[in-house]
Design an enzyme around this catalytic site. Structure first.
Site, PDB file in Angstrom:
ATOM      1  N   ARG A 125     -14.424  -0.711 -13.037  1.00 13.34           N
ATOM      2  CA  ARG A 125     -14.370  -2.045 -12.442  1.00 13.34           C
ATOM      3  C   ARG A 125     -15.481  -2.176 -11.408  1.00 13.34           C
ATOM      4  NH1 ARG A 125      -9.053  -3.717  -9.250  1.00 13.34           N
ATOM      5  NH2 ARG A 125      -9.942  -2.306  -7.691  1.00 13.34           N
ATOM      6  N   HIS A 131       0.823  -1.209   0.000  1.00 15.31           N
ATOM      7  CA  HIS A 131       0.000   0.000   0.000  1.00 15.31           C
ATOM      8  C   HIS A 131       0.858   1.260   0.000  1.00 15.31           C
ATOM      9  CE1 HIS A 131      -3.729  -2.066   0.295  1.00 15.31           C
ATOM     10  NE2 HIS A 131      -3.474  -2.617   1.460  1.00 15.31           N
ATOM     11  N   CYS A 165      -3.067  -2.939 -15.244  1.00 11.09           N
ATOM     12  CA  CYS A 165      -3.434  -1.803 -14.398  1.00 11.09           C
ATOM     13  C   CYS A 165      -2.884  -1.914 -12.986  1.00 11.09           C
ATOM     14  CB  CYS A 165      -4.950  -1.642 -14.351  1.00 11.09           C
ATOM     15  SG  CYS A 165      -5.826  -3.106 -13.761  1.00 11.09           S
ATOM     16  N   ASP A 209      -2.363  -8.341  -7.517  1.00 11.29           N
ATOM     17  CA  ASP A 209      -2.926  -9.602  -7.042  1.00 11.29           C
ATOM     18  C   ASP A 209      -2.333 -10.798  -7.778  1.00 11.29           C
ATOM     19  OD1 ASP A 209      -4.687  -9.202  -4.858  1.00 11.29           O
ATOM     20  OD2 ASP A 209      -6.107  -8.216  -6.180  1.00 11.29           O
ATOM     21  N   ARG A 247       1.381  -9.523  -0.321  1.00 18.91           N
ATOM     22  CA  ARG A 247       2.173  -8.321  -0.595  1.00 18.91           C
ATOM     23  C   ARG A 247       2.281  -7.395   0.603  1.00 18.91           C
ATOM     24  NH1 ARG A 247      -1.661  -4.247  -3.293  1.00 18.91           N
ATOM     25  NH2 ARG A 247      -3.680  -5.262  -3.346  1.00 18.91           N
ATOM     26  N   ARG A 275     -11.503   2.432  -9.738  1.00 17.87           N
ATOM     27  CA  ARG A 275     -11.772   1.557  -8.602  1.00 17.87           C
ATOM     28  C   ARG A 275     -13.087   1.994  -7.942  1.00 17.87           C
ATOM     29  NH1 ARG A 275      -6.079   2.821  -8.061  1.00 17.87           N
ATOM     30  NH2 ARG A 275      -4.778   0.965  -8.408  1.00 17.87           N
ATOM     31  N   GLU A 310      -6.183 -11.871 -12.644  1.00 16.55           N
ATOM     32  CA  GLU A 310      -5.530 -11.702 -11.345  1.00 16.55           C
ATOM     33  C   GLU A 310      -5.181 -13.012 -10.660  1.00 16.55           C
ATOM     34  OE1 GLU A 310      -7.456  -8.091  -9.151  1.00 16.55           O
ATOM     35  OE2 GLU A 310      -9.048  -9.142 -10.217  1.00 16.55           O
TER      36      GLU A 310
END
Length: 836
Positions: A598, A455, A762, A715, A725, A562, A691
């Site tokens: 999305r 993040h 993306c 992902d 992650r 998003r 993903e």
């Protein structure tokens, strides 16, 4: 120059055939660490295409040219067969020299060997001798050097006298090498100096000796392999223990790969190494975003459990340090990275672990036992007279704290920021933390953990500020207000920089500013490579206001909106009209440019309390993405109505997240079609996120059902590599340019091309220069990146040819790890003039 050593000679061997002899010689090459086991088969293949018998009882078997990649280190071994071995009818070989060659370093040994060929008496002598030194001296072209035999010890075993490395003695680097050598043997090995004795397998006790450069040391070993251990240790001291001599070997004898530093790291201040998460350079005062205090209970009732907790924490911290070592080695070479290898040995200290276990067995908790042990030893080091050795106390406290964090309760203080710009230090930053950050007040970010897709990395790139992650817990011990340089390009924090460091940083910042200005001027130019191939560069956005910012930055549309950001930080879900207004505002701001919306991607690391989702043992493998849309079809249909209504305003594409099966895709499409007919909207393009591995393997089937694929590299990376992650140890390894991930991309692109659809990307890697270049080379035709990154990625793609990128991608697929891929990218950038 390559030198034959006694440990490379095997006398008095026997074999019944040439094949058996070659296998024995090849195994010797394997045992000393020169080659991989597969090299032996190439030695046998060589015999079928060329003769290796030289005459006078001498043969030189070696591998075929295609086996050079199996050579870890150039070297030779000598195996003596006194009774001889029939060498394919050409003669009887009695002295067989096995060769492992990646270069021409072995040629001098062979040149010396040819001198033996003309001397039948010398050949006979070498074929019969029981003296390894004679073989070594002959093939090295020098008189035999008398070596003092190890002195026997009264209780069994043997010892030798050696000289402590000059000029600094047994400090961290030579102690690391000595410990690595000692741990290869079963014997108990000790070092005596000035009346004190240290365990040669314990880094801390070796440092505690305080042995100065040039001092005489006694090294002894007791055990069944004591003579071999002493011989290896003598050789290590002769080579300098890594001080001005050969670089320390990896366990098993494998050499370190040669690395060309991709960035300059000649700072004079104190370096704290991490991983680059966002490029750029900043200078200013430090400020801890979250102060933490580690607390441990003194007592614990279950000693077995506490031992297990300590052992797990030690293993995790060691893995973390190993990751840092590999990463820093690639960036700065062996000398700069050596400190992390030393830190690994500090953790893998048998004396410290044994004492901690004793405290646990006496009723102490794992955290209390570990802290007691490492603090006591750090105090001993701090009192040493030699300042270089005393400074290692800080290293021990640093690695000790790495372990303690995994055992202790973390008590956080109240997050606060000053009223002036700072370089922010933090444990990590969650998405909700972004609301607390004012980009004008944050010069850069540095975190304890995380990786390139964490993040913090995503936040930093979206804010266009430099960031370094995985810097370790010691950064939280730094004082607020302390001056620093944060180098996001190199992945380092420089504490207490010199005037020269600050001047360099200012120069570099100005150069970056000028480059950014030039990129900004050209931001509306398409990303067309030098040979005329276009790659679209779009934006990742999370709100209506971002759409106009994307256009202003040169974005050619929105590759990922998003929509879940509309659902976060509120008490109930947004209604149809609220969503419609947000989507319509975005579509109008783009003024004809396409936008990919999305559908709701909640679950995993994005939780929404008001949805009252049941707790899951592993939310990343549970109900998230499209699965949640099916669980809450009411929310899904409401969102689809809003999206399809907004599609009447301009080009809208719908994308479904986390699709794993064909059935999921068909169900999502069926619901969408029902809603479209209800709304009365025309058909829109639909696509899916790639993903999860199943989507890649089913890509040929999925491609027939959609208009496009968009690869979610964040992902996909964590699912392919099985690495969270956000994991404190594994996150730095979760790199989207890992060859395993790139191979997944390659499979996806090939399936899409066969079906006649396009592929975008993306995830965070799309906005990483290394990622953008490799993805484009693999055939990804649209890169959706953080808004501030758009001009730079477009400029980067304009600076190279697609032919170069395709060649880069082919080589990247054959790499062993992500670091090797990034090294390839740096090489291409250097050749094109973009890597300076």
């Amino acid at each position: 120059m390559l030198r034959l050593r006694r440990t490379h000679v095997r006398l008095g061997q026997a074999a019944t055939s040439q094949t058996e002899a070659i296998r024995l010689v090849g195994q010797t090459l394997v045992d000393v660490g020169f080659v991989e086991p597969g090299y032996i088969d190439s030695m046998l293949r060589r015999e079928k295409v060329s003769a290796t018998y030289l005459g006078h009882g001498i043969a030189i078997p070696h591998g075929t040219p295609d086996a050079r990649e199996m050579v870890k280190q150039t070297g030779v071994v000598v195996v003596q067969f006194p009774r001889g071995v029939d060498w394919g009818g050409e003669g009887h070989a009695r002295l067989v020299v096995g060769i492992a060659a990646r270069s021409d370093e072995h040629l001098q040994v062979l040149a010396n060997l040819t001198g033996v060929l003309g001397d039948a008496a010398k050949s006979e002598e070498l074929a019969r001798t029981t003296d390894e030194d004679l073989v070594v001296a002959t093939l090295n072209g020098a008189p035999a050097r008398a070596e003092h035999a190890p002195a026997p010890l009264s209780g069994g075993g043997c010892s030798i006298e050696v000289t402590s490395p000059v000029p600094h003695g047994l400090h961290a680097r030579p102690s690391t090498v000595l410990v690595e050598v000692a741990k290869r043997f079963r014997s108990e090995i000790f070092v005596k100096y000035d009346g004190r004795t240290a365990n040669a397998k314990s880094m801390v006790t070796l440092l505690s000796l305080g042995a100065r450069g040039g001092a005489t040391l006694i090294v002894g070993a007791v055990g069944d392999d004591a003579p071999t251990a002493i011989a290896a240790i003598r050789e290590a001291f002769e080579e300098g223990l890594g001080e001005g001599g050969a670089a320390p070997s990896r366990p098993g004898g494998a050499p370190e790969p040669v690395a060309v530093p991709a960035v300059r790291l000649d700072y004079e201040g104190t370096l704290v190494a991490g991983i680059s998460a966002s490029p750029g350079i900043a200078a200013g005062p430090l400020w801890a975003f979250q102060h933490e205090r580690l607390e441990v209970e003194e007592r614990a009732p279950d000693a077995v459990r506490e031992r297990e907790r300590l052992d797990r924490a030690l293993a995790s911290a060691t893995a973390d340090l190993h990751n840092l070592y590999k990463e820093f080695f690639k960036k700065a070479g062996a000398a700069r990275a050596a400190i992390f290898k030393a830190h690994q040995e500090l953790l893998d200290d048998p004396d410290m672990v044994t004492e901690a276990h004793q405290h646990i067995d006496a009723g102490a908790s794992a955290g209390w036992a570990w802290r007691t042990v490492y603090e006591a030893r750090a105090d001993v080091l701090a009192r040493l007279a030699d300042p270089l050795l005393a400074a290692r106390a800080g290293d021990l406290r640093d690695v000790g704290r790495r372990v303690l964090r995994l055992l202790a309760d973390v008590v956080e203080g109240v997050a606060s920021l000053p009223d002036h710009p700072v370089v922010l230090l933090a444990e990590d930053l969650a998405p909700s933390d972004t609301a607390k950050l004012d980009p004008a007040m944050v010069l850069g970010l540095c975190t304890v953990g995380g990786g390139a897709t964490s993040h913090t990395a995503i936040i930093a790139r979206s804010l266009d500020i430099p960031a370094v992650v995985a810097a370790g817990p010691s950064v939280l011990d730094l004082q607020n207000g302390q001056e620093c340089i944060l180098d996001g390009n190199a992945g380092v924090l420089v504490v207490n920089p010199s005037a020269k460091d600050l001047e360099r940083a200012a120069t570099q910042r100005e150069r970056v500013r000028e480059q950014r200005e030039a990129e900004k001027l050209d931001r509306y130019k398409p990303a067309i490579t030098r040979d005329g191939r276009r790659v679209e560069v779009a934006a990742n956005i999370g709100s209506a206001k971002d759409a106009q910012m994307a256009v202003d930055a040169g974005g050619e549309g929105v590759g990922l909106m998003r929509t879940e950001f509309l659902f976060l930080q509120r008490d109930d879900p947004p209604g149809e009209d609220e969503q419609y207004e947000a989507y319509r505002t975005m579509v109008r701001a783009l003024n004809g440019l396409p936008i990919i919306l999305r559908t709701l991607d909640i679950g995993g690391d994005k939780q929404v309390p008001y949805l009252s989702l049941p707790a899951e043992a592993n939310p990343f493998l549970g109900v998230r993405g499209i699965r949640l849309c099916f669980e809450r079809e009411d929310l899904f249909r409401t969102q689809l109505r809003a999206i399809l209504r907004a599609s009447l305003e301009g080009p809208v594409r719908i994308m479904f997240p986390m699709v794993a099966t064909l059935a999921e895709l068909r169900r999502a499409k069926a619901i969408t079609e029902e809603v479209r007919r209800e709304v009365g909207a025309p058909p829109v393009e639909t696509g899916i996120m790639i993903e999860v591995p199943s989507a890649v393997l089913l890509a040929d089937q999925l491609a027939k059902e959609v208009s496009f694929f968009s690869i979610g590299t964040n992902d996909l990376t964590q699912y392919v590599l099985a690495m969270d992650r956000e994991h404190p140890v594994l996150a730095p390894q979760a790199d989207g340019v890992h060859p395993a991930v790139l191979r997944m991309v390659d499979l996806t692109v090939k399936a899409a091309r066969a079906a006649g659809i396009w592929v975008g990307a993306c995830g965070g890697v799309a906005g990483d220069p290394a990622g953008a270049m490799t993805l484009a080379g693999l055939g990804v035709t649209e890169l959706s990146v953080a808004i501030p990154t758009i001009p730079a990625i477009k400029a980067l793609l304009r600076s190279v040819s697609m032919a170069d990128l395709e060649g880069l991608a082919r080589r990247a697929l054959a790499c062993e790890n992500a670091s090797d891929v990034r090294t390839l990218v740096q090489g291409l950038l250097a050749r094109t003039g973009e890597g300076a």
